[in-house]
Design a protein around this motif. Structure first.
Motif, PDB file in Angstrom:
ATOM      1  N   ILE A 112      71.910  13.853  16.498  1.00  0.00           N
ATOM      2  CA  ILE A 112      70.589  13.296  16.821  1.00  0.00           C
ATOM      3  C   ILE A 112      69.966  12.604  15.605  1.00  0.00           C
ATOM      4  CG2 ILE A 112      68.203  13.924  17.452  1.00  0.00           C
ATOM      5  CD1 ILE A 112      69.446  16.034  19.348  1.00  0.00           C
ATOM      6  N   THR A 113      70.264  13.096  14.399  1.00  0.00           N
ATOM      7  CA  THR A 113      69.710  12.454  13.199  1.00  0.00           C
ATOM      8  C   THR A 113      70.264  11.047  12.979  1.00  0.00           C
ATOM      9  OG1 THR A 113      71.378  13.352  11.668  1.00  0.00           O
ATOM     10  CG2 THR A 113      69.389  14.671  12.029  1.00  0.00           C
ATOM     11  N   THR A 114      71.335  10.679  13.701  1.00  0.00           N
ATOM     12  CA  THR A 114      71.889   9.328  13.571  1.00  0.00           C
ATOM     13  C   THR A 114      71.373   8.397  14.670  1.00  0.00           C
ATOM     14  OG1 THR A 114      73.861   9.767  14.941  1.00  0.00           O
ATOM     15  CG2 THR A 114      73.996  10.313  12.587  1.00  0.00           C
ATOM     16  N   VAL A 121      62.522  10.689  12.476  1.00  0.00           N
ATOM     17  CA  VAL A 121      62.020  11.997  12.029  1.00  0.00           C
ATOM     18  C   VAL A 121      62.332  12.201  10.556  1.00  0.00           C
ATOM     19  CG1 VAL A 121      62.308  14.492  12.259  1.00  0.00           C
ATOM     20  CG2 VAL A 121      62.207  13.061  14.308  1.00  0.00           C
ATOM     21  N   ILE A 122      63.537  11.799  10.138  1.00  0.00           N
ATOM     22  CA  ILE A 122      64.012  12.053   8.787  1.00  0.00           C
ATOM     23  C   ILE A 122      63.530  10.987   7.805  1.00  0.00           C
ATOM     24  CG2 ILE A 122      66.047  12.513   7.386  1.00  0.00           C
ATOM     25  CD1 ILE A 122      65.458  14.484   9.769  1.00  0.00           C
ATOM     26  N   ARG A 123      63.626   9.724   8.170  1.00  0.00           N
ATOM     27  CA  ARG A 123      63.311   8.646   7.227  1.00  0.00           C
ATOM     28  C   ARG A 123      61.816   8.398   7.074  1.00  0.00           C
ATOM     29  NH1 ARG A 123      67.896   3.879   7.944  1.00  0.00           N
ATOM     30  NH2 ARG A 123      69.688   5.229   7.553  1.00  0.00           N
ATOM     31  N   VAL A 124      61.063   8.655   8.123  1.00  0.00           N
ATOM     32  CA  VAL A 124      59.618   8.394   8.060  1.00  0.00           C
ATOM     33  C   VAL A 124      58.839   9.703   8.160  1.00  0.00           C
ATOM     34  CG1 VAL A 124      57.699   7.079   9.025  1.00  0.00           C
ATOM     35  CG2 VAL A 124      60.026   6.165   9.171  1.00  0.00           C
ATOM     36  N   GLY A 125      59.088  10.464   9.220  1.00  0.00           N
ATOM     37  CA  GLY A 125      58.430  11.757   9.372  1.00  0.00           C
ATOM     38  C   GLY A 125      56.947  11.641   9.658  1.00  0.00           C
ATOM     39  N   GLU A 126      56.248  12.758   9.424  1.00  0.00           N
ATOM     40  CA  GLU A 126      54.832  12.824   9.784  1.00  0.00           C
ATOM     41  C   GLU A 126      53.884  12.527   8.637  1.00  0.00           C
ATOM     42  OE1 GLU A 126      55.923  16.931   8.338  1.00  0.00           O
ATOM     43  OE2 GLU A 126      56.854  15.390   9.564  1.00  0.00           O
ATOM     44  N   ASP A 127      54.398  12.367   7.429  1.00  0.00           N
ATOM     45  CA  ASP A 127      53.523  12.220   6.254  1.00  0.00           C
ATOM     46  C   ASP A 127      52.505  11.081   6.353  1.00  0.00           C
ATOM     47  OD1 ASP A 127      54.611  14.431   5.115  1.00  0.00           O
ATOM     48  OD2 ASP A 127      55.936  13.360   3.741  1.00  0.00           O
ATOM     49  N   TRP A 183      71.287   8.776   4.873  1.00  0.00           N
ATOM     50  CA  TRP A 183      72.362   7.939   4.346  1.00  0.00           C
ATOM     51  C   TRP A 183      73.313   7.395   5.404  1.00  0.00           C
ATOM     52  CZ3 TRP A 183      76.771  10.307   5.812  1.00  0.00           C
ATOM     53  CH2 TRP A 183      76.837  11.715   5.829  1.00  0.00           C
ATOM     54  N   TYR A 184      73.185   7.848   6.651  1.00  0.00           N
ATOM     55  CA  TYR A 184      74.094   7.370   7.695  1.00  0.00           C
ATOM     56  C   TYR A 184      73.934   5.869   7.938  1.00  0.00           C
ATOM     57  CZ  TYR A 184      75.941   6.353  12.313  1.00  0.00           C
ATOM     58  OH  TYR A 184      76.600   5.765  13.363  1.00  0.00           O
ATOM     59  N   ARG A 185      75.072   5.181   8.096  1.00  0.00           N
ATOM     60  CA  ARG A 185      75.091   3.763   8.447  1.00  0.00           C
ATOM     61  C   ARG A 185      76.022   3.575   9.637  1.00  0.00           C
ATOM     62  NH1 ARG A 185      71.545   4.342   5.645  1.00  0.00           N
ATOM     63  NH2 ARG A 185      70.892   3.263   3.745  1.00  0.00           N
ATOM     64  N   PRO A 186      75.563   2.925  10.691  1.00  0.00           N
ATOM     65  CA  PRO A 186      76.409   2.755  11.879  1.00  0.00           C
ATOM     66  C   PRO A 186      77.675   1.959  11.607  1.00  0.00           C
ATOM     67  CG  PRO A 186      74.411   1.430  12.035  1.00  0.00           C
ATOM     68  CD  PRO A 186      74.227   2.338  10.869  1.00  0.00           C
ATOM     69  N   GLY A 188      79.461   2.362   8.916  1.00  0.00           N
ATOM     70  CA  GLY A 188      80.233   3.132   7.955  1.00  0.00           C
ATOM     71  C   GLY A 188      81.583   3.555   8.518  1.00  0.00           C
ATOM     72  N   PRO A 189      82.414   4.201   7.694  1.00  0.00           N
ATOM     73  CA  PRO A 189      83.779   4.550   8.115  1.00  0.00           C
ATOM     74  C   PRO A 189      83.860   5.720   9.090  1.00  0.00           C
ATOM     75  CG  PRO A 189      83.342   5.397   5.908  1.00  0.00           C
ATOM     76  CD  PRO A 189      82.157   4.556   6.288  1.00  0.00           C
ATOM     77  N   ASP A 190      82.818   6.562   9.153  1.00  0.00           N
ATOM     78  CA  ASP A 190      82.872   7.764   9.994  1.00  0.00           C
ATOM     79  C   ASP A 190      81.850   7.697  11.122  1.00  0.00           C
ATOM     80  OD1 ASP A 190      84.855   8.999   8.369  1.00  0.00           O
ATOM     81  OD2 ASP A 190      83.290   9.570   6.946  1.00  0.00           O
ATOM     82  N   SER A 191      82.245   8.201  12.278  1.00  0.00           N
ATOM     83  CA  SER A 191      81.331   8.273  13.418  1.00  0.00           C
ATOM     84  C   SER A 191      80.394   9.454  13.242  1.00  0.00           C
ATOM     85  CB  SER A 191      82.129   8.452  14.710  1.00  0.00           C
ATOM     86  OG  SER A 191      82.719   9.755  14.745  1.00  0.00           O
ATOM     87  N   PRO A 192      79.270   9.485  13.982  1.00  0.00           N
ATOM     88  CA  PRO A 192      78.372  10.648  13.909  1.00  0.00           C
ATOM     89  C   PRO A 192      79.085  11.962  14.194  1.00  0.00           C
ATOM     90  CG  PRO A 192      77.262   8.843  15.017  1.00  0.00           C
ATOM     91  CD  PRO A 192      78.689   8.405  14.806  1.00  0.00           C
ATOM     92  N   ALA A 193      80.014  11.956  15.155  1.00  0.00           N
ATOM     93  CA  ALA A 193      80.730  13.187  15.500  1.00  0.00           C
ATOM     94  C   ALA A 193      81.612  13.648  14.340  1.00  0.00           C
ATOM     95  CB  ALA A 193      81.576  12.968  16.747  1.00  0.00           C
ATOM     96  N   GLU A 194      82.265  12.703  13.662  1.00  0.00           N
ATOM     97  CA  GLU A 194      83.130  13.057  12.529  1.00  0.00           C
ATOM     98  C   GLU A 194      82.310  13.614  11.371  1.00  0.00           C
ATOM     99  OE1 GLU A 194      86.787   9.851  13.087  1.00  0.00           O
ATOM    100  OE2 GLU A 194      84.915   9.195  12.130  1.00  0.00           O
ATOM    101  N   ILE A 195      81.169  12.982  11.102  1.00  0.00           N
ATOM    102  CA  ILE A 195      80.295  13.467  10.035  1.00  0.00           C
ATOM    103  C   ILE A 195      79.808  14.874  10.357  1.00  0.00           C
ATOM    104  CG2 ILE A 195      78.052  13.133   8.907  1.00  0.00           C
ATOM    105  CD1 ILE A 195      78.501  10.085   9.316  1.00  0.00           C
ATOM    106  N   ALA A 196      79.390  15.084  11.610  1.00  0.00           N
ATOM    107  CA  ALA A 196      78.902  16.401  12.019  1.00  0.00           C
ATOM    108  C   ALA A 196      79.990  17.453  11.840  1.00  0.00           C
ATOM    109  CB  ALA A 196      78.440  16.358  13.476  1.00  0.00           C
ATOM    110  N   ASP A 197      81.218  17.144  12.254  1.00  0.00           N
ATOM    111  CA  ASP A 197      82.311  18.112  12.140  1.00  0.00           C
ATOM    112  C   ASP A 197      82.554  18.514  10.687  1.00  0.00           C
ATOM    113  OD1 ASP A 197      82.752  18.237  14.845  1.00  0.00           O
ATOM    114  OD2 ASP A 197      84.379  16.772  14.854  1.00  0.00           O
ATOM    115  N   ARG A 198      82.501  17.560   9.792  1.00  0.00           N
ATOM    116  CA  ARG A 198      82.786  17.857   8.381  1.00  0.00           C
ATOM    117  C   ARG A 198      81.660  18.662   7.740  1.00  0.00           C
ATOM    118  NH1 ARG A 198      85.548  12.206   6.182  1.00  0.00           N
ATOM    119  NH2 ARG A 198      87.241  12.147   7.738  1.00  0.00           N
ATOM    120  N   MET A 199      80.434  18.306   8.077  1.00  0.00           N
ATOM    121  CA  MET A 199      79.307  19.068   7.534  1.00  0.00           C
ATOM    122  C   MET A 199      79.323  20.496   8.059  1.00  0.00           C
ATOM    123  SD  MET A 199      77.450  17.107   5.501  1.00  0.00           S
ATOM    124  CE  MET A 199      75.746  17.656   5.503  1.00  0.00           C
TER     125      MET A 199
END
Length: 239
Positions: A112-114, A121-127, A183-186, A188-199
């Motif tokens: 969801i963060t991607t 939520v992450i880059r701007v937020g409520e501040d 830091w996610y970029r659409p 980039g070399p990894d999909s959101p699912a791949e990034i999630a699995d590694r984290m």
């Protein structure tokens, strides 16, 4: 450096449908376009004129669907947080061990963060918002944190997770997974699912009492150091 939009936002202004559905579709389009621009340029650098331009409508038309720029941000962040909270609640109501539920919740949260609203939520937020709005959004964040803590407590109780401080572990998980939205970029070399699995592999290796070959392999893959090119020799300046 400008960030490329995560996805295009098709304008629904030329479609015909049920009046209520049409209004909601247009309102959703306004929020999507705004979220993309906030993610690309930042909240303060984005104008309502740019939101209208992206949707190919006039600026006054926006006010049929939103109150002002603060209202747009509040709605964007609210939607992103609601997506996270709903996904975690669905997971917690499903069957399986607390360990399996935590892994599923982390995967949902990371992906969801991607997405447009999650990234907002992450880059701007409520501040940038007024105190009352910030307080309302932080209550939702607090609820998400409690969901993670409870899963960790259950995992410790059932013996599938190591004995640790659930509060600290929940903070660490949410903080690390949230940073993907920075830091996610659409392209980039990894999909959101791949990034999630590694984290997730990194966290489960630290939390889990299990030590299976798949987890060990995944951790080695993400923590393997990239070869560093040798530093160039510095030559003394000419006399």
């Amino acid at each position: 450096m400008a960030i490329k939009p995560v996805s295009s936002t098709p304008s629904p202004w030329h479609r015909k449908r049920d009046p209520d559905q049409e209004r909601e579709a247009k309102r959703a389009a306004v929020l999507h376009a705004a979220a993309q621009l906030f993610n690309e340029k930042g909240f303060h650098a984005t104008s309502l004129d740019e939101v209208a331009e992206r949707l190919q409508i006039t600026k006054p038309t926006l006010y049929y669907y939103i109150k002002n720029k603060d209202d747009i941000l509040f709605q964007c962040v609210s939607r992103g947080l609601a997506m996270m909270q709903d996904a975690i609640r669905v997971v917690t109501l499903s069957g399986g061990s607390a360990h399996d539920k935590l892994v599923a919740a982390m995967r949902q949260y990371a992906e969801i963060t991607t997405m447009d609203f999650g990234m907002c939520v992450i880059r701007v937020g409520e501040d940038p918002l007024p105190p009352d709005s910030r307080k309302a959004l932080r209550r939702i964040k607090g609820g998400i944190d409690l969901e993670f803590r409870e899963l960790i407590r259950q995992g410790i109780a059932e013996g599938s997770m190591v004995d640790c401080d659930p509060k600290l572990a929940a903070f660490a998980i949410a903080g690390a997974l949230s940073w993907i939205g920075r830091w996610y970029r659409p392209d980039g070399p990894d999909s959101p699912a791949e990034i999630a699995d590694r984290m997730i592999a990194l966290f489960t290796a630290g939390l889990s009492t299990r030590t299976d070959a798949t987890t060990v392999s995944a951790v080695k893959k993400i923590t393997r150091k990239t070869p560093v090119a040798p530093a160039r020799k510095k030559h003394p300046p000419p006399l």
